[in-house]
Design an enzyme around this catalytic site. Structure first.
Site, PDB file in Angstrom:
ATOM      1  N   GLU A  62       0.799  -1.222   0.000  1.00 23.74           N
ATOM      2  CA  GLU A  62       0.000   0.000   0.000  1.00 23.74           C
ATOM      3  C   GLU A  62       0.838   1.281   0.000  1.00 23.74           C
ATOM      4  O   GLU A  62       0.471   2.282  -0.630  1.00 23.74           O
ATOM      5  CB  GLU A  62      -0.951  -0.008   1.199  1.00 23.74           C
ATOM      6  CG  GLU A  62      -2.011  -1.084   1.147  1.00 23.74           C
ATOM      7  CD  GLU A  62      -1.535  -2.431   1.671  1.00 23.74           C
ATOM      8  OE1 GLU A  62      -2.326  -3.400   1.637  1.00 23.74           O
ATOM      9  OE2 GLU A  62      -0.364  -2.522   2.117  1.00 23.74           O
ATOM     10  N   PHE A  87      -5.533  -0.059   5.607  1.00 19.26           N
ATOM     11  CA  PHE A  87      -4.377  -0.050   4.730  1.00 19.26           C
ATOM     12  C   PHE A  87      -4.343   1.217   3.874  1.00 19.26           C
ATOM     13  O   PHE A  87      -3.286   1.613   3.380  1.00 19.26           O
ATOM     14  CB  PHE A  87      -4.374  -1.294   3.854  1.00 19.26           C
ATOM     15  CG  PHE A  87      -4.599  -2.562   4.631  1.00 19.26           C
ATOM     16  CD1 PHE A  87      -3.898  -2.796   5.801  1.00 19.26           C
ATOM     17  CD2 PHE A  87      -5.526  -3.500   4.216  1.00 19.26           C
ATOM     18  CE1 PHE A  87      -4.108  -3.953   6.543  1.00 19.26           C
ATOM     19  CE2 PHE A  87      -5.744  -4.655   4.944  1.00 19.26           C
ATOM     20  CZ  PHE A  87      -5.036  -4.882   6.110  1.00 19.26           C
ATOM     21  N   ARG A 171     -18.710  -1.794   1.783  1.00 19.44           N
ATOM     22  CA  ARG A 171     -18.730  -2.608   0.549  1.00 19.44           C
ATOM     23  C   ARG A 171     -20.092  -3.248   0.342  1.00 19.44           C
ATOM     24  O   ARG A 171     -20.512  -3.489  -0.787  1.00 19.44           O
ATOM     25  CB  ARG A 171     -17.653  -3.699   0.609  1.00 19.44           C
ATOM     26  CG  ARG A 171     -16.257  -3.213   0.329  1.00 19.44           C
ATOM     27  CD  ARG A 171     -15.280  -4.359   0.141  1.00 19.44           C
ATOM     28  NE  ARG A 171     -15.226  -5.243   1.291  1.00 19.44           N
ATOM     29  CZ  ARG A 171     -15.356  -6.570   1.249  1.00 19.44           C
ATOM     30  NH1 ARG A 171     -15.582  -7.176   0.095  1.00 19.44           N
ATOM     31  NH2 ARG A 171     -15.265  -7.294   2.349  1.00 19.44           N
TER      32      ARG A 171
END
Length: 319
Positions: A62, A87, A171
């Site tokens: 990342e 992240f 999500r």
């Protein structure tokens, strides 16, 4: 603002992102999408494979991805990078801060599954500090997204805005609050419900819970205003202060640590301009843990009943 909330579920955030990012790239040659080996989790993998010149899988690296995004920005591109919230924030914070913000580059960062939305991925994947980190970057913008209509509008605008922009997004499916194709003014809170006794300023998954808490309070004769404060930075201080004057009490509700998030932003604004009884619903300076989201919401007190309880306390403190 066309508010359509009736408890029904919205489209899944990942399904919208899987269509939104390719659409933005199709209509803007400068858009480049970067991901840290999580394209399959938001449905961009097939498109990315077909368009390798517009999408880069940086792997589980990342910090490197943030550096690449900053480099692309310096070359005139409009990078949009995605990975899970922890992240997208603490893992690559130094690179975002220096190569991005300090160097004057522009990156749109999407951190998915913030806070308790990480569920079974557990405490290592459960960012309760991502808003706090991004708020410290000079000139940054920080958003906690309520539903998919907001997601589309905010990302479409962010790609063309200079600087560092961070969006915390789920999500899975969420309740639908706004009509499709709704446009949102960045930096401005949205009054979802008027009231005269207490103001509930909420963001992200807590916005719907704030509306439900207002219904509970109404049955008790307490009139609660509800504001969707989806832009945490820059905070809509004018709206906050106007409702603090009107109601005389404020409650914040967020899926984040009480330190550094919406509560901290509202507390600072009120302390400076209009000291007001202020209560909060947030994570109490704790690490995350493994479990289903409904359990985690109860575990960390991110509930309708908790918001209503805090509102009653704030009202009592006015006297």
């Amino acid at each position: 603002m066309n508010v359509v909330y009736n408890g029904e579920k919205d489209r899944a955030f990942k399904d919208v992102l899987s269509q939104l990012i390719p659409r933005l790239a199709q209509h803007d040659d400068d858009v480049i999408y970067l991901d840290a080996d999580l394209m399959s989790t938001i449905g961009t993998a097939k498109w990315a494979k077909e368009h390798p010149e517009r999408a880069i899988n940086c792997g589980v690296a990342e910090a490197n991805m943030a550096g690449i995004a900053a480099g692309l920005s310096s070359a005139g591109f409009k990078p949009i990078m995605h990975t899970f919230g922890p992240f997208a924030s603490r893992r690559c914070f130094d690179q975002i801060f220096l190569s991005g913000g300090y160097a004057g580059n522009s990156v749109t960062v999407i951190g998915t599954d913030p806070g308790v939305c990480a569920a079974f991925n557990g405490g290592t994947h459960m960012p309760f500090e991502d808003v706090a980190l991004y708020r410290t970057i000079p000139g940054s913008m920080v958003f906690d997204i309520t539903d998919t209509a907001m997601l589309e509008s905010v990302v479409e605008q962010c790609k063309d805005i200079h600087g560092i922009k961070y969006l915390r997004v789920g999500r899975k499916n969420s309740p639908k609050v706004y009509a499709d194709s709704q446009k949102f003014e960045l930096g401005k809170g949205i009054v979802l419900r008027d009231g005269k006794d207490v103001t509930i300023a909420a963001c992200g998954i807590m916005t719907v819970k704030a509306l439900e808490a207002a219904d509970v309070l109404a049955k008790e004769g307490v009139s609660a205003a509800v504001i969707d404060m989806f832009t945490i930075k820059p905070l809509d201080e004018d709206l906050l202060i106007s409702f603090a004057k009107k109601t005389g009490a404020v409650v914040t509700a967020e899926n984040h640590n009480k330190i550094g998030g919406l509560y901290s932003a509202c507390a600072a604004a009120l302390a400076k301009q209009l000291p007001t009884p202020l209560e909060y619903v947030a994570v109490e300076d704790e690490f995350g843990e493994v479990g289903p989201q409904d359990y985690l919401e109860e575990r960390f007190g991110l509930t309708v009943s908790r918001i209503a309880q805090k509102a009653r306390t704030a009202v009592k403190r006015k006297n």
